[in-house]
Design an enzyme around this catalytic site. Structure first.
Site, PDB file in Angstrom:
ATOM      1  CG  ASP A 182     -26.770 -41.720  26.026  1.00 26.28           C
ATOM      2  OD1 ASP A 182     -27.406 -41.220  25.079  1.00 26.28           O
ATOM      3  OD2 ASP A 182     -27.076 -41.568  27.224  1.00 26.28           O
TER       4      ASP A 182
ATOM      5  CE1 TYR B  54     -28.584 -31.888  15.425  1.00 25.47           C
ATOM      6  CE2 TYR B  54     -26.788 -33.173  16.358  1.00 25.47           C
ATOM      7  CZ  TYR B  54     -27.395 -31.950  16.123  1.00 25.47           C
ATOM      8  OH  TYR B  54     -26.802 -30.792  16.581  1.00 25.47           O
TER       9      TYR B  54
ATOM     10  CG  ASN C 290     -21.994 -32.157  24.646  1.00 23.58           C
ATOM     11  OD1 ASN C 290     -21.030 -32.711  24.121  1.00 23.58           O
ATOM     12  ND2 ASN C 290     -23.171 -32.702  24.667  1.00 23.58           N
TER      13      ASN C 290
HETATM   14  N1  LIG Z   1     -26.492 -26.823  22.042  1.00 22.66           N
HETATM   15  C1  LIG Z   1     -25.517 -27.667  21.723  1.00 22.66           C
HETATM   16  O1  LIG Z   1     -24.880 -28.244  22.600  1.00 22.66           O
HETATM   17  C2  LIG Z   1     -25.151 -27.902  20.272  1.00 22.66           C
HETATM   18  C3  LIG Z   1     -24.086 -28.763  19.979  1.00 22.66           C
HETATM   19  C4  LIG Z   1     -23.729 -28.985  18.658  1.00 22.66           C
HETATM   20  C5  LIG Z   1     -24.409 -28.343  17.639  1.00 22.66           C
HETATM   21  N2  LIG Z   1     -25.450 -27.518  17.942  1.00 22.66           N
HETATM   22  C6  LIG Z   1     -26.143 -26.857  16.833  1.00 22.66           C
HETATM   23  O2  LIG Z   1     -26.227 -25.470  17.128  1.00 22.66           O
HETATM   24  C7  LIG Z   1     -27.381 -24.923  16.499  1.00 22.66           C
HETATM   25  C8  LIG Z   1     -28.211 -24.152  17.507  1.00 22.66           C
HETATM   26  O3  LIG Z   1     -28.623 -25.047  18.523  1.00 22.66           O
HETATM   27  P1  LIG Z   1     -29.231 -24.552  19.922  1.00 22.66           P
HETATM   28  O4  LIG Z   1     -28.631 -25.406  20.976  1.00 22.66           O
HETATM   29  O5  LIG Z   1     -29.127 -23.072  20.021  1.00 22.66           O
HETATM   30  O6  LIG Z   1     -30.742 -25.033  19.753  1.00 22.66           O
HETATM   31  P2  LIG Z   1     -32.120 -24.219  19.766  1.00 22.66           P
HETATM   32  O7  LIG Z   1     -33.212 -25.220  19.599  1.00 22.66           O
HETATM   33  O8  LIG Z   1     -32.179 -23.311  20.945  1.00 22.66           O
HETATM   34  O9  LIG Z   1     -32.007 -23.337  18.444  1.00 22.66           O
HETATM   35  C9  LIG Z   1     -32.452 -23.761  17.177  1.00 22.66           C
HETATM   36  C10 LIG Z   1     -33.360 -22.693  16.613  1.00 22.66           C
HETATM   37  O10 LIG Z   1     -33.767 -23.077  15.301  1.00 22.66           O
HETATM   38  C11 LIG Z   1     -35.144 -22.782  15.157  1.00 22.66           C
HETATM   39  N3  LIG Z   1     -35.689 -23.684  14.134  1.00 22.66           N
HETATM   40  C12 LIG Z   1     -35.930 -25.010  14.243  1.00 22.66           C
HETATM   41  N4  LIG Z   1     -36.442 -25.480  13.093  1.00 22.66           N
HETATM   42  C13 LIG Z   1     -36.507 -24.424  12.235  1.00 22.66           C
HETATM   43  C14 LIG Z   1     -36.949 -24.273  10.888  1.00 22.66           C
HETATM   44  N5  LIG Z   1     -37.435 -25.316  10.187  1.00 22.66           N
HETATM   45  N6  LIG Z   1     -36.881 -23.049  10.321  1.00 22.66           N
HETATM   46  C15 LIG Z   1     -36.411 -21.985  11.029  1.00 22.66           C
HETATM   47  N7  LIG Z   1     -35.992 -22.067  12.305  1.00 22.66           N
HETATM   48  C16 LIG Z   1     -36.033 -23.277  12.899  1.00 22.66           C
HETATM   49  C17 LIG Z   1     -35.753 -23.004  16.523  1.00 22.66           C
HETATM   50  O11 LIG Z   1     -36.980 -22.287  16.714  1.00 22.66           O
HETATM   51  C18 LIG Z   1     -34.645 -22.492  17.443  1.00 22.66           C
HETATM   52  O12 LIG Z   1     -34.807 -21.118  17.744  1.00 22.66           O
HETATM   53  C19 LIG Z   1     -28.116 -26.106  15.861  1.00 22.66           C
HETATM   54  O13 LIG Z   1     -27.759 -26.165  14.493  1.00 22.66           O
HETATM   55  C20 LIG Z   1     -27.570 -27.299  16.619  1.00 22.66           C
HETATM   56  O14 LIG Z   1     -27.651 -28.480  15.835  1.00 22.66           O
HETATM   57  C21 LIG Z   1     -25.840 -27.280  19.233  1.00 22.66           C
END
Ligand SMILES: NC(=O)c1ccc[n+]([C@@H]2O[C@H](COP(=O)([O-])OP(=O)(O)OC[C@H]3O[C@@H](n4cnc5c(N)ncnc54)[C@H](O)[C@@H]3O)[C@@H](O)[C@H]2O)c1
Length: 308
Positions: free
Chosen positions: A266, A138, A167
């Site tokens: 972790d 990832y 986070n």
């Molecule tokens: N939540 C956190 O703490 C966190 C931390 C660091 C980075 N991020 C990044 O933030 C972004 C959003 O994360 P989130 O927490 O909202 O997660 P989330 O899973 O709620 O959102 C991701 C979205 O992407 C969609 N998705 C997945 N695969 C797909 C594909 N192949 N084509 C189109 N859509 C697709 C999913 O349906 C979902 O709606 C991501 O890139 C994640 O890596 C999140």
């Protein structure tokens, strides 16, 4: 401005759509709804895979000035179990979006990275120019996306900004994301189920509230911060044990977790330094953890099944 949001139905993406509409932007979302379920009736949503070659034609028709790229395979553990799937969504998906934006004459792509790219850091909080040491598929896929974006900027002049998120917690979050522990504690404590903390509770994370995160995106779609990586976190570490106390307080539940053996892989500690983000984007976190957790618990309580 016309803005494309990928991952628009997800936790952070859906808050970003709300925010961009409030700011008066014309927004279209893209999401395959594989995990996200936050869909607005009043916003056009392309339900498709971000890695689908057909994305280019949709982007060419909409001609967004900026794209905020949040669609992703978001689980570190799932990426270790199936690295090829992670790379297909996160690396190929990013390459596909960059090419679509270039071909459509877009100005900028805002990438969503993660503090996981820093691995085990030399010092905390980690500055945005620290060495990248991805320790999972990832994290490696997030680094790859940034390398692709840098190449597109040099080769084609398509601008980008990378937001490296700590986070993220808040309403609509799910247990799978990087701040999933907030969801897990909240749901368990609201329904009276036992909770457990892995290790001795001293592992730390940097928790940033989702409204603060979307503020950073709202700023990054502009001209500022082109070609740069910016940390979107608080710079502060919170231990798992302290987090449990805060969630229990917000939920009005006993602060009495069980302790389980530490989980292999972790990272022991994490916090990221947002100072450069303040300088370049004028951004700083504004939500205290206790206040953000109150709002998160209130949201979870409002959707919990009511006793009959
Ligand atoms: N939540 C956190 O703490 C966190 C931390 C660091 C980075 N991020 C990044 O933030 C972004 C959003 O994360 P989130 O927490 O909202 O997660 P989330 O899973 O709620 O959102 C991701 C979205 O992407 C969609 N998705 C997945 N695969 C797909 C594909 N192949 N084509 C189109 N859509 C697709 C999913 O349906 C979902 O709606 C991501 O890139 C994640 O890596 C999140």
């Amino acid at each position: 401005m016309r803005v494309l949001v990928t991952g628009a139905a997800g936790f952070i993406g859906s808050h970003l759509v709300d925010r961009l509409l409030t700011d008066g932007h014309e927004v279209v979302g893209l999401d395959d709804l594989s995990s996200g379920a936050n869909v607005r009736d009043d916003v056009e949503l392309w339900q498709m895979d971000v890695a689908d070659p057909a994305v280019a034609a949709r982007v060419a028709a909409f001609r967004p000035e900026a794209a905020c790229h949040l669609a992703a395979q978001v689980s570190v553990r799932a990426s270790v179990a199936d690295p090829a799937h992670d790379a297909r969504v996160n690396v190929l998906g990013t390459a596909n979006l960059l090419e679509a934006m270039r071909a459509a004459g877009g100005r900028k792509v805002v990438l969503t990275s993660s503090c996981a790219v820093y691995g085990v850091p030399d010092a905390l909080p980690v500055p945005a120019d620290a060495p990248l040491r991805p320790a999972s598929p990832y994290a490696a896929s997030k680094v790859a996306g940034e390398v692709y974006a840098g190449m597109y900027r040099a080769l084609h002049g398509l601008d980008f900004t990378t937001l490296t998120l700590a986070n993220v917690y808040g309403p609509r979050q799910t247990p799978e994301g990087e701040a999933g522990v907030v969801s897990i504690f909240t749901d368990a404590l609201l329904s009276g189920r036992p909770t457990r903390v892995f290790g001795d509770g001293s592992q730390t994370r940097d928790y940033v509230y989702v409204a603060d995160v979307v503020e950073a995106f709202a700023r990054a779609i502009g001209e500022a911060g082109g070609g740069g990586r910016f940390n979107v976190g608080t710079g502060r570490q919170t231990t798992d044990r302290a987090l449990h106390t805060l969630v229990a307080r917000a939920a009005g539940a006993p602060d009495d977790p069980a302790f389980a053996p530490p989980r292999l892989g972790d990272l022991p500690t994490m916090a990221i330094d947002p100072s450069d983000t303040g300088t370049a984007l004028g951004w700083e976190p504004s939500t205290e953890l206790s206040d953000g957790l109150e709002k998160t618990v209130a949201w979870a309580r409002s959707r919990a099944p009511q006793p009959s």
